[in-house]
Design a protein around this motif. Structure first.
Motif, PDB file in Angstrom:
ATOM      1  N   LEU A  43       0.842  -1.190   0.000  1.00  0.00           N
ATOM      2  CA  LEU A  43       0.000   0.000   0.000  1.00  0.00           C
ATOM      3  C   LEU A  43       0.877   1.240   0.000  1.00  0.00           C
ATOM      4  CD1 LEU A  43      -2.537  -1.103   2.775  1.00  0.00           C
ATOM      5  CD2 LEU A  43      -2.630  -1.595   0.340  1.00  0.00           C
ATOM      6  N   SER A  44       0.375   2.283  -0.610  1.00  0.00           N
ATOM      7  CA  SER A  44       1.068   3.563  -0.562  1.00  0.00           C
ATOM      8  C   SER A  44       0.675   4.319   0.701  1.00  0.00           C
ATOM      9  CB  SER A  44       0.724   4.384  -1.810  1.00  0.00           C
ATOM     10  OG  SER A  44      -0.661   4.687  -1.819  1.00  0.00           O
ATOM     11  N   ALA A  45       1.371   5.413   0.941  1.00  0.00           N
ATOM     12  CA  ALA A  45       1.106   6.167   2.165  1.00  0.00           C
ATOM     13  C   ALA A  45      -0.273   6.805   2.146  1.00  0.00           C
ATOM     14  CB  ALA A  45       2.187   7.229   2.355  1.00  0.00           C
ATOM     15  N   SER A  46      -0.839   7.049   0.952  1.00  0.00           N
ATOM     16  CA  SER A  46      -2.143   7.704   0.852  1.00  0.00           C
ATOM     17  C   SER A  46      -3.307   6.720   0.840  1.00  0.00           C
ATOM     18  CB  SER A  46      -2.185   8.548  -0.414  1.00  0.00           C
ATOM     19  OG  SER A  46      -1.984   7.733  -1.562  1.00  0.00           O
ATOM     20  N   ASP A  47      -3.043   5.423   0.723  1.00  0.00           N
ATOM     21  CA  ASP A  47      -4.122   4.433   0.712  1.00  0.00           C
ATOM     22  C   ASP A  47      -4.677   4.249   2.114  1.00  0.00           C
ATOM     23  OD1 ASP A  47      -3.922   4.012  -1.960  1.00  0.00           O
ATOM     24  OD2 ASP A  47      -2.506   2.336  -1.773  1.00  0.00           O
ATOM     25  N   ARG A  48      -6.008   4.325   2.220  1.00  0.00           N
ATOM     26  CA  ARG A  48      -6.662   4.108   3.495  1.00  0.00           C
ATOM     27  C   ARG A  48      -7.276   2.723   3.569  1.00  0.00           C
ATOM     28  NH1 ARG A  48      -6.840   8.838   6.147  1.00  0.00           N
ATOM     29  NH2 ARG A  48      -8.420   8.129   7.619  1.00  0.00           N
ATOM     30  N   THR A  49      -7.527   2.120   2.443  1.00  0.00           N
ATOM     31  CA  THR A  49      -7.996   0.745   2.378  1.00  0.00           C
ATOM     32  C   THR A  49      -7.216   0.025   1.293  1.00  0.00           C
ATOM     33  OG1 THR A  49      -9.758   1.330   0.837  1.00  0.00           O
ATOM     34  CG2 THR A  49     -10.332   1.318   3.177  1.00  0.00           C
ATOM     35  N   CYS A  50      -7.155  -1.295   1.383  1.00  0.00           N
ATOM     36  CA  CYS A  50      -6.417  -2.105   0.407  1.00  0.00           C
ATOM     37  C   CYS A  50      -7.197  -2.131  -0.899  1.00  0.00           C
ATOM     38  CB  CYS A  50      -6.198  -3.519   0.934  1.00  0.00           C
ATOM     39  SG  CYS A  50      -5.351  -4.598  -0.242  1.00  0.00           S
ATOM     40  N   PRO A  51      -6.595  -1.733  -2.041  1.00  0.00           N
ATOM     41  CA  PRO A  51      -7.307  -1.774  -3.325  1.00  0.00           C
ATOM     42  C   PRO A  51      -7.555  -3.185  -3.822  1.00  0.00           C
ATOM     43  CG  PRO A  51      -5.015  -1.176  -3.665  1.00  0.00           C
ATOM     44  CD  PRO A  51      -5.235  -1.212  -2.176  1.00  0.00           C
ATOM     45  N   LYS A  52      -6.938  -4.190  -3.203  1.00  0.00           N
ATOM     46  CA  LYS A  52      -7.079  -5.565  -3.670  1.00  0.00           C
ATOM     47  C   LYS A  52      -8.176  -6.311  -2.929  1.00  0.00           C
ATOM     48  CE  LYS A  52      -4.380  -9.715  -4.619  1.00  0.00           C
ATOM     49  NZ  LYS A  52      -3.053 -10.331  -4.535  1.00  0.00           N
ATOM     50  N   CYS A  53      -8.192  -6.221  -1.570  1.00  0.00           N
ATOM     51  CA  CYS A  53      -9.175  -6.962  -0.790  1.00  0.00           C
ATOM     52  C   CYS A  53     -10.126  -6.061  -0.017  1.00  0.00           C
ATOM     53  CB  CYS A  53      -8.471  -7.931   0.175  1.00  0.00           C
ATOM     54  SG  CYS A  53      -7.523  -7.115   1.476  1.00  0.00           S
ATOM     55  N   GLY A  54      -9.880  -4.743   0.037  1.00  0.00           N
ATOM     56  CA  GLY A  54     -10.779  -3.833   0.721  1.00  0.00           C
ATOM     57  C   GLY A  54     -10.561  -3.712   2.207  1.00  0.00           C
ATOM     58  N   ARG A  55      -9.535  -4.380   2.730  1.00  0.00           N
ATOM     59  CA  ARG A  55      -9.283  -4.312   4.164  1.00  0.00           C
ATOM     60  C   ARG A  55      -8.669  -2.958   4.508  1.00  0.00           C
ATOM     61  NH1 ARG A  55      -8.453  -8.387   8.015  1.00  0.00           N
ATOM     62  NH2 ARG A  55      -7.228  -7.745   9.830  1.00  0.00           N
ATOM     63  N   PRO A  56      -9.037  -2.364   5.663  1.00  0.00           N
ATOM     64  CA  PRO A  56      -8.434  -1.074   6.053  1.00  0.00           C
ATOM     65  C   PRO A  56      -6.927  -1.202   6.207  1.00  0.00           C
ATOM     66  CG  PRO A  56     -10.370  -1.550   7.401  1.00  0.00           C
ATOM     67  CD  PRO A  56     -10.088  -2.794   6.633  1.00  0.00           C
ATOM     68  N   ALA A  57      -6.250  -0.126   5.862  1.00  0.00           N
ATOM     69  CA  ALA A  57      -4.796  -0.110   6.008  1.00  0.00           C
ATOM     70  C   ALA A  57      -4.409  -0.160   7.481  1.00  0.00           C
ATOM     71  CB  ALA A  57      -4.228   1.152   5.364  1.00  0.00           C
ATOM     72  N   PRO A  58      -3.213  -0.715   7.811  1.00  0.00           N
ATOM     73  CA  PRO A  58      -2.773  -0.772   9.210  1.00  0.00           C
ATOM     74  C   PRO A  58      -2.732   0.625   9.828  1.00  0.00           C
ATOM     75  CG  PRO A  58      -1.380  -2.146   7.845  1.00  0.00           C
ATOM     76  CD  PRO A  58      -2.265  -1.393   6.926  1.00  0.00           C
ATOM     77  N   GLY A  59      -3.331   0.750  11.023  1.00  0.00           N
ATOM     78  CA  GLY A  59      -3.334   2.015  11.739  1.00  0.00           C
ATOM     79  C   GLY A  59      -4.523   2.890  11.437  1.00  0.00           C
ATOM     80  N   ILE A  60      -5.434   2.449  10.505  1.00  0.00           N
ATOM     81  CA  ILE A  60      -6.582   3.289  10.150  1.00  0.00           C
ATOM     82  C   ILE A  60      -7.646   3.234  11.244  1.00  0.00           C
ATOM     83  CG2 ILE A  60      -8.487   3.508   8.516  1.00  0.00           C
ATOM     84  CD1 ILE A  60      -5.901   4.661   7.536  1.00  0.00           C
ATOM     85  N   LEU A  61      -7.973   1.992  11.689  1.00  0.00           N
ATOM     86  CA  LEU A  61      -9.046   1.829  12.681  1.00  0.00           C
ATOM     87  C   LEU A  61      -8.507   2.159  14.066  1.00  0.00           C
ATOM     88  CD1 LEU A  61     -10.709  -1.435  11.361  1.00  0.00           C
ATOM     89  CD2 LEU A  61     -11.330   0.940  10.937  1.00  0.00           C
TER      90      LEU A  61
END
Length: 367
Positions: A43-61
C-alpha cells in the motif's frame, strides 16, 4: 567518513570536502512501505484501504478514525464469533424440541443431491459391451486409436535403428564397400592421388579455411569498431556518474564499522558488483578484434585505461571491505578503523584525478 569524490577521510558532519571542495550529500532516506494485513499487498502512504481486498490499512481503525473508515473496516472483514454468540446459539438449540420430525425437517433436501441415473448407466454399459456387466463407478478406459498408431510407429523405428546398429545379417559392410566402389568410379582421380590420404588433406584444408573465415567474421570493420567503442565508453562513464558507485561509497561509510557481520556483508555487495561490472567491460575491450592498421586502436586503449582507473578506485574500496569482513560477528570495530582504511589511503586519489583529466578528450571520434 570518506569523501565520495577524492576518497579522503573527512569529518562526519562536514558539508563540503576540505580537499576537493565537493559537496558531500547524505544518502537519501529509504522509502518505507505499508503492507496489507489481510492479503499482503503493498500500500502507498495515501491508501486508506487495500485496493485488492478492501481491508483497512494498518493504523486506520483507531479511536480518532473517521466514521467512513470504521464502516469500511466493518464491511471489509468477516465478523468473529464471540462466546456470547455461541452461548446464545446453544441455548436456542436446546430450547427446541428434538423430535424425529424436527430432525428430519432440518436435514438437506434429498432432491438436491446428485443421484446417478440407473437407466442411463445401464444404457451406456450395454452400448460399450452388451455381454459384459460394467461397474458404473469405474468405467473401462478405452485406448485411443491415435495412441495405438503412435506406439506402433515408435516400435517400428526402434527396430529399424537396432537392425542397422547391430547388423545381425552382416549386410552393412557390403553396403559400405559398394558406396566406396561407386565413389571411386565416379571420381577416378582420387584413387591415383592416394585415396584416403587425399581425403585427409582435403579435410584439413577445409578446416583451415573455416578457421580463417571465422577469424575474419570476428574482425570488426571501422564503422562497427566505432559503435562498439562508443558503447563501452558510455558504460564506463555511466558507472562513474550513476548511482551504483555513489551507493557503494555511501554503504561503506555507513556500515564498515558495524559490529554485525551480516550488515557488513549486505552493505558490501554493491561495491563488489561494481567491480565485477568494470572487469567485464575491460574483458570486452581486450576481446575486440580490429582490422590491421585500424585508426581505432588508440581509442580502444584509451577507453580501456579509463575503465582501469575506475576499477582501481572501486578495488581500493573492496580491499577495505575485505579487511572489515575479516572480523567476526559482534567484534568491536573501533580499534580496527585504521587497518580497514589503510588500502584506500594507499590508493589515494591519483586514479580519480587521471580519470577526470582525460575522460572528455578520450571519447571515441570518427576518423
Amino acid at each position: 567518513m570518506i569523501c565520495p569524490q577524492c576518497l579522503k577521510t573527512i569529518d562526519d558532519h562536514a558539508a563540503v570536502c576540505p580537499h576537493c571542495h565537493a559537496y558531500v550529500q547524505a544518502a537519501p532516506a529509504r522509502k518505507s512501505y505499508v503492507f496489507c494485513e489481510g492479503c499482503g499487498a503493498r500500500l502507498s502512504a495515501s491508501d486508506r484501504t487495500c485496493p485488492k481486498c478492501g481491508r483497512p490499512a494498518p493504523g486506520i481503525l483507531s479511536t480518532d478514525a473517521a466514521a467512513s473508515d470504521l464502516a469500511a473496516g466493518k464491511t471489509a472483514s468477516f465478523p468473529k464469533l464471540t462466546d456470547v454468540m455461541l452461548e446464545g446459539a446453544r441455548s436456542g438449540r436446546s430450547a427446541r424440541s428434538s423430535s424425529v420430525q424436527d430432525v428430519l425437517s432440518e436435514s438437506l433436501d434429498p432432491s438436491a443431491t446428485n443421484i446417478l441415473d440407473r437407466s442411463e448407466l445401464d444404457r451406456k454399459s450395454k452400448k460399450r459391451n452388451p455381454n459384459r456387466a460394467e461397474d458404473p463407478y469405474h468405467p473401462r478406459k478405452i485406448v485411443s486409436r491415435r495412441m495405438l498408431l503412435a506406439f506402433s510407429a515408435m516400435v517400428v523405428v526402434a527396430c529399424a535403428i537396432a537392425f542397422v546398429w547391430f547388423d545381425p545379417l552382416g549386410v552393412m559392410p557390403g553396403f559400405y564397400q559398394s558406396v566406396r566402389t561407386s565413389a571411386q568410379e565416379s571420381f577416378p582421380s582420387r584413387e591415383g592421388m592416394g585415396g584416403a590420404e587425399q581425403l585427409a588433406e582435403d579435410a584439413e584444408s577445409d578446416t583451415q579455411d573455416e578457421g580463417s573465415q571465422t577469424l575474419e567474421d570476428q574482425t570488426l570493420s571501422d564503422e562497427a569498431a566505432l559503435a562498439e567503442l562508443t558503447d563501452l565508453y558510455e558504460r564506463v562513464v555511466a558507472v562513474n556518474e550513476g548511482d551504483a558507485f555513489a551507493d557503494a561509497i555511501d554503504s561503506f561509510n555507513g556500515w564498515y564499522m558495524a559490529s554485525s557481520l551480516q550488515k557488513r556483508q549486505d552493505a558490501s555487495r554493491g561495491a563488489y558488483e561494481v567491480r565485477d561490472e568494470l572487469q567485464g567491460i575491460i574483458d570486452e575491450l581486450d576481446a575486440l578484434r580490429l582490422m590491421e592498421g585500424s585508426p581505432y586502436e588508440a581509442d580502444r586503449d584509451n577507453v580501456r585505461q579509463l575503465a582501469q582507473w575506475m576499477y582501481e578506485r572501486i578495488d581500493a574500496i573492496c580491499a577495505s571491505w575485505d579487511v572489515s569482513l575479516g572480523y567476526p560477528d559482534g567484534e568491536s570495530m573501533g580499534q580496527h578503523q585504521d587497518e580497514i582504511l589503510a588500502p584506500m589511503r594507499e590508493a589515494g586519489s591519483s586514479a580519480l584525478n587521471s580519470y577526470y583529466e582525460h575522460v572528455t578528450e578520450w571519447r571515441p571520434q570518427e576518423h
